[in-house]
Design a protein around this motif. Sequence first.
Motif, PDB file in Angstrom:
ATOM      1  N   TYR A  49       0.810  -1.220   0.000  1.00 53.20           N
ATOM      2  CA  TYR A  49       0.000   0.000   0.000  1.00 53.20           C
ATOM      3  C   TYR A  49       0.843   1.270   0.000  1.00 53.20           C
ATOM      4  O   TYR A  49       0.417   2.288  -0.533  1.00 53.20           O
ATOM      5  N   VAL A  50       2.029   1.210   0.588  1.00 56.60           N
ATOM      6  CA  VAL A  50       2.914   2.383   0.558  1.00 56.60           C
ATOM      7  C   VAL A  50       3.287   2.709  -0.883  1.00 56.60           C
ATOM      8  O   VAL A  50       3.166   3.862  -1.336  1.00 56.60           O
ATOM      9  N   ASN A  51       3.715   1.697  -1.617  1.00 59.81           N
ATOM     10  CA  ASN A  51       4.097   1.905  -3.020  1.00 59.81           C
ATOM     11  C   ASN A  51       2.907   2.357  -3.858  1.00 59.81           C
ATOM     12  O   ASN A  51       3.026   3.231  -4.725  1.00 59.81           O
ATOM     13  N   GLU A  52       1.748   1.755  -3.589  1.00 58.77           N
ATOM     14  CA  GLU A  52       0.543   2.111  -4.334  1.00 58.77           C
ATOM     15  C   GLU A  52       0.143   3.559  -4.063  1.00 58.77           C
ATOM     16  O   GLU A  52      -0.218   4.306  -4.992  1.00 58.77           O
ATOM     17  N   THR A  61      -1.362  14.427  -8.491  1.00 59.86           N
ATOM     18  CA  THR A  61      -0.819  15.784  -8.454  1.00 59.86           C
ATOM     19  C   THR A  61      -0.117  16.179  -9.749  1.00 59.86           C
ATOM     20  O   THR A  61       0.158  17.358  -9.973  1.00 59.86           O
ATOM     21  N   GLY A  62       0.184  15.190 -10.582  1.00 59.57           N
ATOM     22  CA  GLY A  62       0.911  15.482 -11.807  1.00 59.57           C
ATOM     23  C   GLY A  62       2.405  15.605 -11.594  1.00 59.57           C
ATOM     24  O   GLY A  62       3.117  16.124 -12.465  1.00 59.57           O
ATOM     25  N   SER A  63       2.889  15.111 -10.469  1.00 60.16           N
ATOM     26  CA  SER A  63       4.335  15.105 -10.232  1.00 60.16           C
ATOM     27  C   SER A  63       4.913  13.768 -10.684  1.00 60.16           C
ATOM     28  O   SER A  63       4.205  12.769 -10.779  1.00 60.16           O
ATOM     29  N   LYS A  64       6.207  13.750 -10.944  1.00 62.39           N
ATOM     30  CA  LYS A  64       6.829  12.509 -11.417  1.00 62.39           C
ATOM     31  C   LYS A  64       7.068  11.523 -10.278  1.00 62.39           C
ATOM     32  O   LYS A  64       7.035  10.311 -10.487  1.00 62.39           O
ATOM     33  N   TYR A  65       7.306  12.066  -9.071  1.00 65.87           N
ATOM     34  CA  TYR A  65       7.654  11.197  -7.949  1.00 65.87           C
ATOM     35  C   TYR A  65       6.940  11.666  -6.682  1.00 65.87           C
ATOM     36  O   TYR A  65       6.712  12.860  -6.486  1.00 65.87           O
ATOM     37  N   ALA A  66       6.604  10.695  -5.827  1.00 66.27           N
ATOM     38  CA  ALA A  66       6.043  10.990  -4.507  1.00 66.27           C
ATOM     39  C   ALA A  66       6.660  10.037  -3.496  1.00 66.27           C
ATOM     40  O   ALA A  66       6.840   8.850  -3.781  1.00 66.27           O
ATOM     41  N   ILE A  67       6.995  10.559  -2.332  1.00 66.86           N
ATOM     42  CA  ILE A  67       7.604   9.775  -1.258  1.00 66.86           C
ATOM     43  C   ILE A  67       6.745   9.955  -0.022  1.00 66.86           C
ATOM     44  O   ILE A  67       6.612  11.064   0.513  1.00 66.86           O
ATOM     45  N   TYR A 257      16.525   9.144   8.663  1.00 64.32           N
ATOM     46  CA  TYR A 257      15.378   9.417   9.545  1.00 64.32           C
ATOM     47  C   TYR A 257      14.354   8.301   9.402  1.00 64.32           C
ATOM     48  O   TYR A 257      14.139   7.780   8.296  1.00 64.32           O
ATOM     49  N   ASN A 258      13.728   7.953  10.479  1.00 64.10           N
ATOM     50  CA  ASN A 258      12.699   6.922  10.463  1.00 64.10           C
ATOM     51  C   ASN A 258      11.356   7.595  10.166  1.00 64.10           C
ATOM     52  O   ASN A 258      10.473   7.685  11.006  1.00 64.10           O
ATOM     53  N   TYR A 259      11.218   8.062   8.927  1.00 64.35           N
ATOM     54  CA  TYR A 259      10.097   8.910   8.537  1.00 64.35           C
ATOM     55  C   TYR A 259       9.154   8.249   7.534  1.00 64.35           C
ATOM     56  O   TYR A 259       8.262   8.905   7.021  1.00 64.35           O
ATOM     57  N   ARG A 260       9.342   6.978   7.210  1.00 64.62           N
ATOM     58  CA  ARG A 260       8.499   6.355   6.195  1.00 64.62           C
ATOM     59  C   ARG A 260       7.091   6.106   6.727  1.00 64.62           C
ATOM     60  O   ARG A 260       6.890   5.724   7.876  1.00 64.62           O
ATOM     61  N   MET A 261       6.108   6.319   5.859  1.00 60.89           N
ATOM     62  CA  MET A 261       4.720   6.043   6.225  1.00 60.89           C
ATOM     63  C   MET A 261       4.515   4.540   6.411  1.00 60.89           C
ATOM     64  O   MET A 261       4.888   3.755   5.543  1.00 60.89           O
TER      65      MET A 261
END
Length: 379
Positions: A49-52, A61-67, A257-261
């Motif tokens: 689900y994170v990747n999805e 949003t029309g951006s190439k990448y999202a993290i 950083y331990n910031y991943r969703m």
Amino acid sequence: MYKDTVDYIRNIFHTKETISLHAPLFIGNEKKYVNDCIDSTFVSSAGKYVNEFEKNIATYTGSKYAIATVNGTAALHIALLLAGVKKEDEVITQALSFVATSNAINYTGANPVFLDVDKSTLGLSPDKLNFFLERNTEIKKDGCYNIKSGKRISACVPMHTFGFPCRIQEIIDVCAKYNIPVVEDAAESIGSSYKGKHTGTFGLLGTLSFNGNKIITCGGGGAIITDNEALAKLAKHITTTAKQPHAWEYIHDMIGYNYRMPNINAALACAQLEQLNFFIEKKRELAKKYKLFFEKTNIKFITEPENCKANYWLNCICLESRKERDDFLKYSNENGVMTRPVWKLTNKLTMYQSCQTDSLENSQWIEDRIVNLPSSMIL
């Protein structure tokens, strides 16, 4: 007039109970996806689900990448680091913002410089920005420097207040003259656009929030969006504790950083994102009802700026004075309709009182008069 307003709000929300400022709405695949995530046992940062969610946010949003990140503040912190902000630098932003904007700047070791906003957008004024840079900075080989402090200005962070897009392209153009990268705080503006382009996609990087009070939520959650492939890869790396990929070894090659969703939050977020267009349609219907009501009064309802489509995350009105603002806040909240003032200007908070500002005349004027109204989606 206060009674008429409260009665009208009760009428459109069809309840005699307490009306919250903004409540989430879960009417889609939320339980299905969360249960699937639990059944998979992948509830932390690894999982489909994170990747999805990242793929879907980038597409939307029309951006190439999202993290995806744990929250919007973490997203902004990392975006500032990726933009090149370093300890003892300065970052230009607006005083009229939630404190997280300045806190993220502070996390990098930099200091905010607070400039004024436009009354028409509630966001950073490109005119005030240009005026400040023309009179207070000089360009050196390694960047733009504040003459007064001697410090490098390494980024500019405009915020799209309450989902209303600021004059972002003009801000980008001003900053380009001074080699200052722009990091957009689009925490409140998922689904908002300026001249047909989604907020958060104008600058080098943009950040989003999916906190519990946002239009779509996964409890917490945030995201960095960018078109820069190298920055996107680095963002994913350092938000995952900078761990090098390996089947069993734990090797970290930089401070991370331990910031991943977590996957369980992303499952909820995926279901919410599927309904975002419907949610915004309902938000805009509510805003239209407010607009028609306040047109018959002496209270101004804030509408989307020119060339913009706003998500109307939080509807707001502008009263005549601070006293009227306070009287309305007291009456509405005492009668079970939650309203709130705009934030106290960040430069007035104890930890930021020493920061440089311009006149902030518009910001103060807005602080004295703006009130947010209940803005939940109505089915």
